[in-house]
Motif scaffolding. Structure first.
Motif, PDB file in Angstrom:
ATOM      1  N   MET A  66       1.414  19.477  -2.340  1.00  0.00           N
ATOM      2  CA  MET A  66       1.058  19.111  -0.824  1.00  0.00           C
ATOM      3  C   MET A  66       2.579  17.837  -1.483  1.00  0.00           C
ATOM      4  N   MET A  67       2.919  18.356  -2.376  1.00  0.00           N
ATOM      5  CA  MET A  67       4.384  17.137  -3.255  1.00  0.00           C
ATOM      6  C   MET A  67       5.236  18.327  -1.827  1.00  0.00           C
ATOM      7  N   LEU A  68       5.305  19.364  -1.677  1.00  0.00           N
ATOM      8  CA  LEU A  68       6.474  20.378  -0.642  1.00  0.00           C
ATOM      9  C   LEU A  68       6.510  20.370   0.500  1.00  0.00           C
ATOM     10  N   GLU A  69       5.089  20.023   0.526  1.00  0.00           N
ATOM     11  CA  GLU A  69       4.181  19.604   2.444  1.00  0.00           C
ATOM     12  C   GLU A  69       4.946  18.241   2.714  1.00  0.00           C
ATOM     13  N   ALA A  70       5.087  17.365   1.273  1.00  0.00           N
ATOM     14  CA  ALA A  70       5.641  15.895   1.917  1.00  0.00           C
ATOM     15  C   ALA A  70       6.858  16.088   2.247  1.00  0.00           C
ATOM     16  N   LEU A 121       2.835  10.329   0.078  1.00  0.00           N
ATOM     17  CA  LEU A 121       3.681  11.385  -0.197  1.00  0.00           C
ATOM     18  C   LEU A 121       4.595  10.984   0.905  1.00  0.00           C
ATOM     19  N   ARG A 122       4.456  11.274   2.401  1.00  0.00           N
ATOM     20  CA  ARG A 122       5.197  11.445   3.461  1.00  0.00           C
ATOM     21  C   ARG A 122       6.219  10.261   2.889  1.00  0.00           C
ATOM     22  N   ASN A 124       0.943  -1.025   0.192  1.00  0.00           N
ATOM     23  CA  ASN A 124      -0.228  -0.045   0.189  1.00  0.00           C
ATOM     24  C   ASN A 124       0.863   1.264  -0.098  1.00  0.00           C
ATOM     25  N   ALA A 125       0.869   1.663  -0.887  1.00  0.00           N
ATOM     26  CA  ALA A 125       1.196   3.151  -1.036  1.00  0.00           C
ATOM     27  C   ALA A 125       1.548   3.855   0.149  1.00  0.00           C
ATOM     28  N   GLU A 126       0.441   3.917   0.989  1.00  0.00           N
ATOM     29  CA  GLU A 126       0.328   5.193   2.473  1.00  0.00           C
ATOM     30  C   GLU A 126       1.048   4.240   3.105  1.00  0.00           C
ATOM     31  N   ALA A 127       1.584   3.779   3.357  1.00  0.00           N
ATOM     32  CA  ALA A 127       2.839   2.571   3.930  1.00  0.00           C
ATOM     33  C   ALA A 127       3.260   1.892   3.655  1.00  0.00           C
ATOM     34  N   LEU A 128       4.838   1.651   3.116  1.00  0.00           N
ATOM     35  CA  LEU A 128       5.328   1.265   1.768  1.00  0.00           C
ATOM     36  C   LEU A 128       6.456   0.315   2.990  1.00  0.00           C
ATOM     37  N   PRO A 129       6.645  -1.013   2.757  1.00  0.00           N
ATOM     38  CA  PRO A 129       7.592  -1.693   3.560  1.00  0.00           C
ATOM     39  C   PRO A 129       9.409  -1.773   2.991  1.00  0.00           C
ATOM     40  N   PHE A 130       9.539  -0.292   3.411  1.00  0.00           N
ATOM     41  CA  PHE A 130      11.125  -0.843   3.198  1.00  0.00           C
ATOM     42  C   PHE A 130      11.592   0.343   3.791  1.00  0.00           C
ATOM     43  N   PRO A 131      12.943   0.392   4.478  1.00  0.00           N
ATOM     44  CA  PRO A 131      13.822   0.927   5.294  1.00  0.00           C
ATOM     45  C   PRO A 131      13.733   2.772   4.444  1.00  0.00           C
ATOM     46  N   ASP A 132      14.233   3.478   5.825  1.00  0.00           N
ATOM     47  CA  ASP A 132      14.587   5.226   5.096  1.00  0.00           C
ATOM     48  C   ASP A 132      15.240   5.148   3.937  1.00  0.00           C
ATOM     49  N   ASN A 133      15.595   5.978   2.505  1.00  0.00           N
ATOM     50  CA  ASN A 133      16.659   6.196   2.187  1.00  0.00           C
ATOM     51  C   ASN A 133      16.725   4.792   1.237  1.00  0.00           C
ATOM     52  N   THR A 134      15.710   4.331   0.798  1.00  0.00           N
ATOM     53  CA  THR A 134      16.096   2.882  -0.244  1.00  0.00           C
ATOM     54  C   THR A 134      16.120   3.276  -1.623  1.00  0.00           C
ATOM     55  N   PHE A 135      15.317   4.367  -2.111  1.00  0.00           N
ATOM     56  CA  PHE A 135      15.112   4.177  -3.754  1.00  0.00           C
ATOM     57  C   PHE A 135      15.969   5.545  -4.480  1.00  0.00           C
ATOM     58  N   ASP A 136      16.521   5.394  -5.769  1.00  0.00           N
ATOM     59  CA  ASP A 136      16.876   6.829  -6.277  1.00  0.00           C
ATOM     60  C   ASP A 136      16.141   7.197  -7.522  1.00  0.00           C
ATOM     61  N   VAL A 137      14.859   6.087  -7.628  1.00  0.00           N
ATOM     62  CA  VAL A 137      14.070   7.062  -8.249  1.00  0.00           C
ATOM     63  C   VAL A 137      12.381   6.334  -7.771  1.00  0.00           C
TER      64      VAL A 137
END
Ligand SMILES: C[S@@+](CC[C@H](N)C(=O)[O-])C[C@H]1O[C@@H](n2cnc3c(N)ncnc32)[C@H](O)[C@@H]1O
Lengths: 251, 202
Positions: A224-228, A153-154, A123-136
């Motif tokens: 919203m993106m800026l806010e996140a 977005l957060r 679910n996009a709202e709770a991504l199952p990955f550690p912080d700082n995982t993806f480049d894109v």
């Protein structure tokens, strides 16, 4: 304008309880999954390929990158990313709906793309990955289906590496009144009819048309993106603003 | 959208060529996943080109600088045929280069060695006689390609005399662009001919 009001949310034009929406959205995509690719081509007259192409061009993806194709559905973007990141890179095709993931997996396997792709239900709202995982991270025609967009977005911001970027490809607000009218007619009359004829499912396509109208316009989404937490947020209108590509960086 | 569309067309043409030429695939292998970026100043257009090991990916409105970046006006890029002007162009700020120039050279070389067994591919569709007819008309191209290859080596030596520290050059990029354009053109007219011939056959 944020679309969440207390614990109700929009499902197309209907207002439903927030925790019901995910299930309703899932139903839509379960019923659409098998015919999804054909419908995509028919509905957009093939133009969705150009929108996606521009998304890849703006992603700055390089060999060795880790990419999350969120709400990736049948994996159009994943296929290209998989080639471009090479064997030292990685692409995760993430979707909330396992029917879509299955169609995607099958399609990409048939094309001989496997080694660097992972398929994960999420679910996009709770991504199952550690912080700082993806480049894109890309989310193409997916954000409008997400119940709590700010939360999503957060979550994307969190799993993005510093220096990484998010691309949101989504239907948006046409720049001109005339185009807007023509587009309305197309999506509320022609689209559901096509959905009925090709996928035998007018209702799902009516939902799609409605969800597009409820989605935040260009500047709202940028806000919203800026806010996140995203920085250098810009957007690029395509096909007269029917679709917009938003881009933001994490530093 | 139009540039993106044209980019997709050129990409498709390139990939068709890649399909038909094992030698080209071989020559491109070392360039795999490196991005060549061509900035055409007067078009305000920047083009990214990557070979993934299977396909070409060509992006318009490309915003990164890739592994090798070349920037000039369109006319400058095409007039690079004349190597004596190169040093001058750089000094006049009409041309910019960054990154791994070998990449541009690599692409250029790969295309200048292009040999496709058209006769074989086409006779499958058309039978031998029409295929031969097409091949004859295509021979002109290969002669031209050889000529390009010769000019290319002449340019290389000229460059060294020009005291440029870099060994390789966007000259070759222009060659590459020219070749690509020519090939695209060839492929298109070939397609038209095939269509015409198919119509006759019917
Ligand atoms: C219109 S499809 C887009 C698919 C693909 N990105 C494309 O452009 O062709 C939307 C996708 O979003 C997925 N989706 C909806 N809500 C989601 C959520 N909360 N988290 C992850 N994926 C979601 C759906 O299952 C569906 O596959």
């Amino acid at each position: 304008m944020t679309e969440k009001q207390n614990d109700t949310t929009h499902f197309g034009y209907k207002t439903v309880a927030a925790d019901e929406k995910a299930g309703l959205v899932a139903n839509v995509f379960h019923s659409v999954a098998a015919k999804y690719d054909i419908m995509n081509d028919m509905m957009s007259m093939g133009i969705h390929r150009l929108w996606k192409r521009q998304t890849i061009a703006s992603s700055g993806v390089r060999a060795g990158h880790s990419v999350l194709d969120l709400a990736g559905g049948t994996g159009d973007l994943t296929a290209k990313f998989s080639e471009l990141v090479g064997e030292n890179g990685k692409v995760v095709l993430g979707d909330i709906n396992d029917s879509m993931l299955k169609v995607g997996r099958e399609k990409l396997r048939n094309r001989g793309l496997v080694s660097n792709i992972e398929y994960i239900q999420m679910n996009a709202e709770a991504l199952p990955f550690p912080d700082n995982t993806f480049d894109v991270i890309t989310i193409a025609f997916g954000l409008r289906n997400v119940t709590d967009k700010d939360k999503a977005l957060r979550s994307m911001f969190r799993v993005l590496k510093p220096g990484g970027r998010l691309l949101v490809l989504e239907f948006s607000k046409p720049e001109h009144e005339a185009l807007s009218k023509a587009y309305d007619f197309y999506s509320f009359n022609i689209l559901p009819t096509m959905g009925q004829l090709i996928a035998n499912d007018a209702e799902s396509y009516r939902y799609l048309a409605e969800s597009i109208r409820m989605h935040p316009d260009q500047d709202t989404l940028k806000g919203m993106m800026l806010e996140a937490g995203f920085e250098q947020v810009t957007y690029q209108n395509m096909t007269g603003g029917i679709v917009a590509l938003h881009r933001g960086f994490k530093y | 959208m139009l540039p993106t569309f044209l980019g997709a067309l050129v990409e498709q043409a390139l990939n068709q060529i890649v399909c038909l030429s094992p030698k080209l695939r071989h020559a491109l292998a070392p360039l795999k996943l490196k991005t060549l970026v061509i900035h055409i100043r007067d078009w305000q257009q920047q083009i990214g080109l990557v070979y993934s090991g299977k396909h070409f990916h060509l992006f318009l409105n490309y915003q990164e600088k890739g592994d090798c970046w070349v920037s000039a006006d369109f006319n400058t890029l095409t007039s690079l045929q004349d190597p004596s002007r190169l040093t001058q162009l750089i000094r006049q700020n009409k041309l910019d280069l960054e990154g791994d120039i070998h990449l541009a050279q690599g692409f250029s070389n790969a295309f200048s060695e292009l040999e496709i067994d058209w006769a074989e591919h086409i006779s499958t569709y058309l039978g031998d006689a029409p295929a031969q007819q097409l091949i004859d008309s295509l021979n002109a191209t290969s002669i031209r390609a050889k000529h390009h290859a010769q000019t290319l080596s002449a340019m290389a030596s000229q460059l060294c005399q020009d005291e440029l520290r870099i060994t390789i050059h966007p000259l070759e990029l222009s060659q590459f662009t020219a070749h690509t354009r020519e090939l695209t053109h060839r492929v298109n007219s070939l397609e038209q001919r095939i269509n015409a011939l198919l119509n006759i056959k019917e």
